[in-house]
Design a protein around this motif. Structure first.
Motif, PDB file in Angstrom:
ATOM      1  N   ALA A   6       0.847  -1.192   0.000  1.00  0.00           N
ATOM      2  CA  ALA A   6       0.000   0.000   0.000  1.00  0.00           C
ATOM      3  C   ALA A   6       0.885   1.245   0.000  1.00  0.00           C
ATOM      4  CB  ALA A   6      -0.902   0.006   1.231  1.00  0.00           C
ATOM      5  N   ARG A   7       0.414   2.270  -0.629  1.00  0.00           N
ATOM      6  CA  ARG A   7       1.160   3.535  -0.654  1.00  0.00           C
ATOM      7  C   ARG A   7       1.103   4.171   0.734  1.00  0.00           C
ATOM      8  NH1 ARG A   7       3.559   7.298  -3.515  1.00  0.00           N
ATOM      9  NH2 ARG A   7       2.945   9.467  -3.314  1.00  0.00           N
ATOM     10  N   LEU A   8       2.259   4.633   1.209  1.00  0.00           N
ATOM     11  CA  LEU A   8       2.323   5.265   2.513  1.00  0.00           C
ATOM     12  C   LEU A   8       1.760   6.675   2.452  1.00  0.00           C
ATOM     13  CD1 LEU A   8       5.962   4.284   3.553  1.00  0.00           C
ATOM     14  CD2 LEU A   8       3.840   3.126   4.138  1.00  0.00           C
ATOM     15  N   SER A   9       1.080   7.054   3.507  1.00  0.00           N
ATOM     16  CA  SER A   9       0.633   8.443   3.593  1.00  0.00           C
ATOM     17  C   SER A   9       1.867   9.318   3.812  1.00  0.00           C
ATOM     18  CB  SER A   9      -0.363   8.604   4.738  1.00  0.00           C
ATOM     19  OG  SER A   9       0.243   8.236   5.965  1.00  0.00           O
ATOM     20  N   VAL A  10       1.774  10.566   3.453  1.00  0.00           N
ATOM     21  CA  VAL A  10       2.889  11.486   3.602  1.00  0.00           C
ATOM     22  C   VAL A  10       3.072  11.830   5.078  1.00  0.00           C
ATOM     23  CG1 VAL A  10       3.744  13.784   3.004  1.00  0.00           C
ATOM     24  CG2 VAL A  10       2.529  12.438   1.305  1.00  0.00           C
ATOM     25  N   PHE A  11       4.312  11.817   5.524  1.00  0.00           N
ATOM     26  CA  PHE A  11       4.603  12.199   6.897  1.00  0.00           C
ATOM     27  C   PHE A  11       4.216  13.669   7.085  1.00  0.00           C
ATOM     28  CE2 PHE A  11       7.383  13.803  10.248  1.00  0.00           C
ATOM     29  CZ  PHE A  11       7.108  12.892  11.240  1.00  0.00           C
ATOM     30  N   PRO A  12       3.499  14.004   8.163  1.00  0.00           N
ATOM     31  CA  PRO A  12       3.003  15.375   8.348  1.00  0.00           C
ATOM     32  C   PRO A  12       4.070  16.348   8.850  1.00  0.00           C
ATOM     33  CG  PRO A  12       2.307  14.012  10.173  1.00  0.00           C
ATOM     34  CD  PRO A  12       3.000  13.092   9.190  1.00  0.00           C
ATOM     35  N   CYS A  13       5.044  16.588   8.028  1.00  0.00           N
ATOM     36  CA  CYS A  13       6.143  17.496   8.372  1.00  0.00           C
ATOM     37  C   CYS A  13       5.702  18.944   8.194  1.00  0.00           C
ATOM     38  CB  CYS A  13       7.334  17.194   7.466  1.00  0.00           C
ATOM     39  SG  CYS A  13       8.746  18.271   7.721  1.00  0.00           S
ATOM     40  N   ASN A  14       6.042  19.796   9.165  1.00  0.00           N
ATOM     41  CA  ASN A  14       5.694  21.213   9.043  1.00  0.00           C
ATOM     42  C   ASN A  14       6.901  22.069   8.651  1.00  0.00           C
ATOM     43  OD1 ASN A  14       7.192  21.495  11.372  1.00  0.00           O
ATOM     44  ND2 ASN A  14       5.485  22.086  12.666  1.00  0.00           N
ATOM     45  N   GLN A  15       7.976  21.425   8.271  1.00  0.00           N
ATOM     46  CA  GLN A  15       9.211  22.080   7.827  1.00  0.00           C
ATOM     47  C   GLN A  15       9.779  23.065   8.849  1.00  0.00           C
ATOM     48  OE1 GLN A  15       6.584  22.379   5.136  1.00  0.00           O
ATOM     49  NE2 GLN A  15       7.230  20.358   4.489  1.00  0.00           N
ATOM     50  N   CYS A  16       9.719  22.719  10.118  1.00  0.00           N
ATOM     51  CA  CYS A  16      10.280  23.594  11.149  1.00  0.00           C
ATOM     52  C   CYS A  16      11.804  23.575  11.135  1.00  0.00           C
ATOM     53  CB  CYS A  16       9.756  23.208  12.532  1.00  0.00           C
ATOM     54  SG  CYS A  16      10.350  21.624  13.150  1.00  0.00           S
ATOM     55  N   GLY A  17      12.392  22.500  10.603  1.00  0.00           N
ATOM     56  CA  GLY A  17      13.843  22.396  10.503  1.00  0.00           C
ATOM     57  C   GLY A  17      14.537  21.888  11.750  1.00  0.00           C
ATOM     58  N   LEU A  18      13.787  21.579  12.796  1.00  0.00           N
ATOM     59  CA  LEU A  18      14.422  21.159  14.044  1.00  0.00           C
ATOM     60  C   LEU A  18      15.143  19.821  13.935  1.00  0.00           C
ATOM     61  CD1 LEU A  18      11.772  22.374  16.615  1.00  0.00           C
ATOM     62  CD2 LEU A  18      14.060  23.315  16.211  1.00  0.00           C
ATOM     63  N   CYS A  19      14.615  18.898  13.166  1.00  0.00           N
ATOM     64  CA  CYS A  19      15.309  17.614  13.010  1.00  0.00           C
ATOM     65  C   CYS A  19      16.656  17.831  12.320  1.00  0.00           C
ATOM     66  CB  CYS A  19      14.452  16.607  12.260  1.00  0.00           C
ATOM     67  SG  CYS A  19      13.882  17.123  10.639  1.00  0.00           S
TER      68      CYS A  19
END
Length: 116
Positions: A6-19
């Motif tokens: 199954a196709r994975l849903s997109v990870f809900p990243c908010n592009q905060c850049g902390l990672c």
């Protein structure tokens, strides 16, 4: 949902850049450290990756799931664990998590992209 059928849903990243600003927290991402704990490919001005299209597998949530975690977690559980790590970073935690506590957070998309 199981992978790879199954196709994975997109990870809900908010592009905060902390990672990207805390690559020193994990052995798997420490090779990206530019010397101050931040990824050498992180662009502070845009809060994005300067090599996004060619970023390493460690920076791809879906790829990490497929390679290292699909046998341990469902995609939904993997996302939940990564979101918990994201929340800790947002709260200002910069200490390494206990070994085996949860997978690391990885960037999965850039602004304007729908898929990892």
């Amino acid at each position: 949902m199981s992978y790879p059928n199954a196709r994975l849903s997109v990870f809900p990243c908010n592009q905060c850049g902390l990672c990207c600003q805390h690559v020193y927290l994990a052995e798997e991402t420490s090779f990206l450290d530019r010397g101050d704990g931040t990824c050498r490919h992180y662009d502070t001005a845009s809060r994005g990756c300067s090599i996004y299209a060619k970023r390493p597998d460690i920076c791809r949530v879906d790829r990490q799931y497929e390679l290292n975690y699909a046998q341990q977690y469902t995609w939904e559980d993997f996302v939940t664990l990564n979101l918990k790590t994201c929340e800790l970073l947002q709260k200002g935690s910069s200490s390494k998590p206990p070994p085996g506590s949860s997978p690391l957070i990885f960037c999965s998309k850039s602004p304007g992209e729908d898929t990892a």
